[in-house]
Design an enzyme around this catalytic site. Structure first.
Site, short mmCIF file in Angstrom:
data_model
loop_
_atom_site.label_atom_id
_atom_site.label_comp_id
_atom_site.label_asym_id
_atom_site.label_seq_id
_atom_site.Cartn_x
_atom_site.Cartn_y
_atom_site.Cartn_z
N LYS A 29 0.92 -1.12 -0.25
CA LYS A 29 0.07 -0.06 0.10
C LYS A 29 0.87 1.26 0.00
O LYS A 29 1.79 1.42 1.16
CB LYS A 29 -0.83 0.06 1.18
CG LYS A 29 -1.85 1.25 1.43
CD LYS A 29 -2.51 1.15 2.57
CE LYS A 29 -3.15 2.56 3.02
NZ LYS A 29 -3.83 2.50 4.37
N ASP B 179 -2.60 10.77 3.76
CA ASP B 179 -4.17 10.26 3.62
C ASP B 179 -4.60 11.09 4.45
O ASP B 179 -4.54 11.05 5.63
CB ASP B 179 -4.07 8.89 4.26
CG ASP B 179 -5.70 8.36 4.48
OD1 ASP B 179 -6.46 8.70 3.76
OD2 ASP B 179 -5.80 7.43 5.18
N LYS C 172 -9.76 13.19 8.50
CA LYS C 172 -9.20 12.72 9.80
C LYS C 172 -9.10 14.04 10.48
O LYS C 172 -9.10 15.07 9.89
CB LYS C 172 -7.83 12.10 9.36
CG LYS C 172 -7.85 10.71 8.76
CD LYS C 172 -6.41 10.38 8.56
CE LYS C 172 -6.27 8.82 8.15
NZ LYS C 172 -7.02 7.89 8.86
N ASP D 108 1.53 6.25 5.78
CA ASP D 108 0.41 5.42 5.25
C ASP D 108 0.91 4.82 3.76
O ASP D 108 0.57 3.98 3.41
CB ASP D 108 -0.80 6.23 5.00
CG ASP D 108 -2.10 5.13 5.18
OD1 ASP D 108 -1.96 4.18 5.87
OD2 ASP D 108 -3.34 5.50 4.57
N ASP E 182 -12.35 7.10 4.13
CA ASP E 182 -11.16 6.84 4.66
C ASP E 182 -10.55 5.20 4.95
O ASP E 182 -9.46 4.89 5.72
CB ASP E 182 -11.08 7.53 6.22
CG ASP E 182 -9.76 7.45 7.02
OD1 ASP E 182 -8.90 7.42 6.33
OD2 ASP E 182 -9.78 7.55 8.15
N GLU F 59 -9.63 3.77 2.27
CA GLU F 59 -9.00 3.62 1.03
C GLU F 59 -7.95 2.69 0.47
O GLU F 59 -7.79 2.44 -0.50
CB GLU F 59 -8.56 5.12 0.59
CG GLU F 59 -7.17 5.63 1.06
CD GLU F 59 -6.82 5.39 2.57
OE1 GLU F 59 -5.76 5.13 2.91
OE2 GLU F 59 -7.68 5.83 3.34
N ARG G 135 -7.86 -0.45 1.07
CA ARG G 135 -8.17 -1.57 0.49
C ARG G 135 -8.62 -1.40 -1.03
O ARG G 135 -8.74 -2.27 -1.79
CB ARG G 135 -9.38 -2.27 1.30
CG ARG G 135 -10.59 -1.38 1.49
CD ARG G 135 -11.31 -1.74 2.74
NE ARG G 135 -10.63 -1.23 3.94
CZ ARG G 135 -11.02 -1.48 5.27
NH1 ARG G 135 -12.00 -2.25 5.46
NH2 ARG G 135 -10.52 -0.86 6.30
#
EC number: 3.4.11.1
Length: 490
Positions: A262, A267, A274, A285, A344, A346, A348
């Site tokens: 990933k 993010d 967030k 992230d 959030d 995201e 996956r």
């Protein structure tokens, strides 16, 4: 590399270095090299230990000067704790403690003799490899964006390792280089490490080595492939996405091992924004992507006789008037439709398209690595990654590799009973599973895109970085993954 490494077989008392590192157990038993120094100094070290001038508990270090009969002007004595409890964790801690004690100051060169110690269920080669990776990790300094801030350039630069196994040293150095490569990427601010920068850096590394190659897919190419899920996440950012594909061709015609990481370079959470108290750490992230790239670096540097493919979807999850929304229905590369319950969640959404893309390589095994869920961190803390797989053999391989190098994972269930939490009225699957079991339902989501693969998922949310203002990327689980590939190459 934070340090340069060599092997050394000189007698400790005659080693021409600034400092010799030896150990002492809680019962005042000296390590073999410490015994040699004690003999050369006519019992001086034993006398200091007996007098209480040298601490022996785990984590302690004592720097001694000018022992008679010893060429090196300094001796660092590291506390090893109780001899009966000495094993993997105390050994690694002792090596790290020694390195940190010498990280700044007058010592430039040192001889580490702790590799001579007997570590339960480990051999001399393991001692050398782990000494290299742990000491380099401990000596790491981040300097990339410090500007005019003065950096302390004193301290340890070269570490000689007691031993004679050149291959163990080379593999240790390769692993350390992979870890440091990953840490450097993870620590960079998001205005530096954009998707384009991540792709360019990975491709530049691959371009330096015969047998390694890189392909970078841009937005148009991903659109042509039907990567609607990944591209939906990218819609709100001015930094356009890349799909990074790295290949190491070391195994002839054998099927490749494929790692997918990933790569969310920052993010915001998207429309589900967030808040402070978490968002400021979201540059990490992309550590899943950084760490599989780091594993690629280690594999190439160690010249492992395997084929390896690394796939990193590099995307920024930002927000503007074109950003994707909760309740959107998007179509993934697999053809499955996804209802967005939360923007959030995201990671996956980019991984599912990358995993579908990875099928074209006919993997021997497929492993994804992601800072995927806070739920995994709540469940397991910062000590271990979460592992999910429906393939017991693959799960056991990864667990064993992690135990071997003390970069551990813990298996979580991936039972069919959880799948119903992802049901959607408007699409094939919902992208969140509700309040409970969030790490598991995230794994269940990914399992729907790997049904024909020998696949495992590593949720590294708790281990990829240290907490707080002074926290840094750790490079985990480069050690686990590199050991797993070493085991496959054996």
């Amino acid at each position: 590399m934070a340090l340069q490494f060599t092997l050394n077989q000189d007698a400790p008392a005659s080693a021409a270095v600034d400092c010799i590192v030896v150990g002492v157990f809680a019962d005042k038993t000296l390590s073999p090299a410490a015994q040699a120094l004690d003999s050369a100094s006519q019992g001086r070290l034993t006398a200091l230990v007996a007098r209480g001038d040298v601490a022996s508990k785990t984590g302690s270090t004592t720097l001694l000067h000018d022992l008679p009969g010893v060429t090196a002007p300094r001796v660092l004595v590291v506390g090893l704790g109780e001899a009966g409890k000495f094993g993997v964790a105390p050994y690694l801690k002792a090596v790290g403690d020694a390195t940190r004690a010498l990280k700044t100051g007058a010592v430039s060169t040192a001889l580490l003799t702790l590799t001579e110690l007997s570590v339960k269920a480990r051999d001399a080669a393991w001692n050398i490899r782990q000494a290299v990776t742990v000491s380099d990790h401990a000596a790491y300094r981040y300097t990339a964006t410090l500007g005019k801030k003065k950096v302390d350039e004193t301290g340890l630069t070269t570490l000689a390792i007691a031993g004679n196994d050149a291959r163990a040293l080379a593999v240790g150095v390769a692993t350390a280089e992979g870890v440091e490569f990953a840490r450097e990427l993870g620590n960079l601010p998001p205005n530096y490490c954009t998707p384009a920068y991540l792709a360019e850096t990975a491709a530049a590394f691959a371009g330096k080595f015969p047998g390694a190659e890189a392909e970078i897919l841009d937005e148009a190419q991903m659109e042509a492939l039907g990567m609607g899920s990944l591209l939906s996440v990218a819609r709100g950012s001015a930094n356009r996405p890349r799909l990074i594909v790295l290949k190491w061709n070391g195994g002839g015609d054998a099927r490749p091992y494929v790692l997918v990481g990933k790569g969310i370079t920052f993010d915001t959470g998207g429309v589900n924004l967030k808040t402070q108290g978490g968002i400021e750490e979201m540059k990490y992230d992309m550590c899943g992507g950084a760490n599989v790239i780091g594993t690629f670096v280690a594999t190439v540097k160690a010249e492992l006789p395997i084929n390896l493919v690394v796939v990193v979807p590099a995307v920024e999850n930002a927000i503007d008037g074109n950003a994707y929304r909760p309740s959107d229905v998007i179509t993934s590369m697999s053809g499955k439709t996804i209802e967005v319950g939360n923007t959030d969640a995201e990671g996956r959404l980019i991984l599912c398209d990358a995993l579908t893309y990875a099928e074209r390589f006919n993997p021997e095994a497929l492993v994804d690595v992601a800072t995927l869920t806070g739920a995994c961190m709540v469940a397991l803390g910062h000590q271990t990654a979460g592992l999910m797989s429906k393939h017991d053999d693959l799960a056991n391989e990864l667990l064993a590799a992690g135990e071997h190098v003390f970069d551990r994972a813990w298996r979580l269930p991936l039972w069919d009973e959880y799948q119903g939490l992802l049901d959607s009225t408007f699409a094939d699957v919902y992208n969140i599973g509700g309040r409970w079991g969030g790490a598991i339902t995230a794994g269940c989501f990914l399992s729907r895109f790997t049904e024909n693969q020998r696949w495992a998922h590593l949720d590294i949310a708790g281990v990829a970085s240290d907490e707080g203002k002074r926290g840094m990327a750790t490079g985990r689980p480069v050690g686990l993954l590199t050991q797993w590939l070493l085991d496959r190459a054996a």
